[in-house]
Design a protein around this motif. Sequence first.
Motif, mmCIF file in Angstrom:
data_model
loop_
_atom_site.group_PDB
_atom_site.id
_atom_site.type_symbol
_atom_site.label_atom_id
_atom_site.label_comp_id
_atom_site.label_asym_id
_atom_site.label_seq_id
_atom_site.Cartn_x
_atom_site.Cartn_y
_atom_site.Cartn_z
ATOM 1 N N ARG A 185 -16.083 68.067 20.923
ATOM 2 C CA ARG A 185 -17.402 67.666 21.426
ATOM 3 C C ARG A 185 -18.156 66.845 20.381
ATOM 4 O O ARG A 185 -18.816 65.854 20.703
ATOM 5 C CB ARG A 185 -18.223 68.900 21.808
ATOM 6 C CG ARG A 185 -17.836 69.516 23.137
ATOM 7 C CD ARG A 185 -18.918 70.426 23.670
ATOM 8 N NE ARG A 185 -18.542 71.009 24.938
ATOM 9 C CZ ARG A 185 -18.639 70.403 26.105
ATOM 10 N NH1 ARG A 185 -19.085 69.155 26.156
ATOM 11 N NH2 ARG A 185 -18.283 71.009 27.226
ATOM 12 N N ASP B 229 -19.379 63.055 20.858
ATOM 13 C CA ASP B 229 -20.795 62.687 20.709
ATOM 14 C C ASP B 229 -20.988 61.528 19.737
ATOM 15 O O ASP B 229 -21.982 60.792 19.825
ATOM 16 C CB ASP B 229 -21.615 63.888 20.242
ATOM 17 C CG ASP B 229 -21.760 64.958 21.318
ATOM 18 O OD1 ASP B 229 -21.502 64.634 22.501
ATOM 19 O OD2 ASP B 229 -22.101 66.107 20.982
ATOM 20 N N ALA C 193 -20.371 56.731 26.750
ATOM 21 C CA ALA C 193 -20.191 58.006 27.442
ATOM 22 C C ALA C 193 -18.796 58.103 28.040
ATOM 23 O O ALA C 193 -18.202 57.095 28.434
ATOM 24 C CB ALA C 193 -21.237 58.144 28.542
ATOM 25 N N PRO D 157 -17.651 60.677 30.810
ATOM 26 C CA PRO D 157 -17.871 61.841 31.677
ATOM 27 C C PRO D 157 -16.600 62.604 32.026
ATOM 28 O O PRO D 157 -16.641 63.826 32.192
ATOM 29 C CB PRO D 157 -18.526 61.229 32.928
ATOM 30 C CG PRO D 157 -18.242 59.762 32.857
ATOM 31 C CD PRO D 157 -18.145 59.439 31.413
ATOM 32 N N GLU E 169 -15.974 65.012 29.263
ATOM 33 C CA GLU E 169 -16.944 66.105 29.352
ATOM 34 C C GLU E 169 -16.506 67.127 30.395
ATOM 35 O O GLU E 169 -16.585 68.343 30.168
ATOM 36 C CB GLU E 169 -18.333 65.552 29.726
ATOM 37 C CG GLU E 169 -18.968 64.648 28.691
ATOM 38 C CD GLU E 169 -19.587 65.409 27.529
ATOM 39 O OE1 GLU E 169 -19.454 66.650 27.491
ATOM 40 O OE2 GLU E 169 -20.200 64.761 26.663
ATOM 41 N N SER F 275 -15.460 71.101 29.618
ATOM 42 C CA SER F 275 -16.109 72.222 30.297
ATOM 43 C C SER F 275 -15.061 73.136 30.922
ATOM 44 O O SER F 275 -15.177 74.372 30.865
ATOM 45 C CB SER F 275 -17.070 71.704 31.373
ATOM 46 O OG SER F 275 -18.135 70.979 30.792
#
Length: 343
Positions: free
Chosen positions: A176, A180, A185, A187, A190, A194
């Motif tokens: 992560r 960052d 970005a 997604p 991400e 998760s």
Amino acid sequence: MEIKELQEKVELHLSAVWKENVNVSHIHHLSGGACQDNYALDLATKSGKRSLVLRTDKGGSLLSSLSKRDEFKVAELVYKAGVKTPTPVFLEETPEVIGSPFYLMEKIDGKATGRYITKDKELDSYRKTKMVSDLAENLAKLHTVKPSIVLDEELKQKLKLVTTDNYIAIAIADLRQSLDELPEAHPAIELCLSWLETHSPSIDEIVLVHGDFRTGNFMMNAEGLQGILDYEFAHFGDRHEDIAWLCMRDWRFGRLNKEVGGFGDRKDFYEAYQKTSGIPVDPFKATYWEIMGNVRWAIGSAQQTERHLSGKDKGIELAAIGRRTAEMEWEAMRLIEELEHAV
């Protein structure tokens, strides 16, 4: 640095350190990838002639890349554990000699290119008989290196002391943070992170992990496995990481039906690993770490492209690697979907 200058500097330095005249009769550049420089050299002393490889850094480190000192120390541990790997010969920790730290190791025969390992007819017999079992056996031996046997405290810290309880959380947090730090970005990554957080398995034991155990990082010829290479991403972790990394789609070089490195089947590799280690491979854990591996490589490829785009290290190879990010994102999500449908 020009080859001639490198040759002269190595000769002078080794002569001083070994306290005998060292003559480097031949030296040439080998492929070392985006981050490493490797040089083959032949040297002679009164003790005899040796063929060695000099390994040093080309540019900035990526992810958890080890220093040359630590990489050399890991190679020593792995060699002592009985893994078939080039004999570590000499470490120079200071950058004063050639501009960056370096080490020397035995030069071994064979080739490491993906096309050769997966498709060349010279390896047909070995590929059908012992390639999978030889690699599984050597990986199992590598995993016998545990934190408790590493006496070098500095190295132990660099390999990251973790526990079976916190390792996965730390691995995800590190990813992560790296994500960052990218300017754009992602997604899909991400989403995958998760999922990894909510589906983490248990870990049976913390072992030394190669960190880049794949087609391209072991040398082979018609006689078989000649040696496992490149410990720059070694760390303490879960044995299933290495098993999963070898099985990733990106390291199959077009032979997608051969899930182990483009040359073997998972069932055979899992059985051979268990035969040597006495520890069964958990299929869910292997797939979990395969998803994690694809996320890690997606971020790593984006990092390499950013090195080029930022102007830090311009290079067509770095730029081209960026296209792999989307491929790895897709593969990670595909594996997640397969697991979800299997439930």
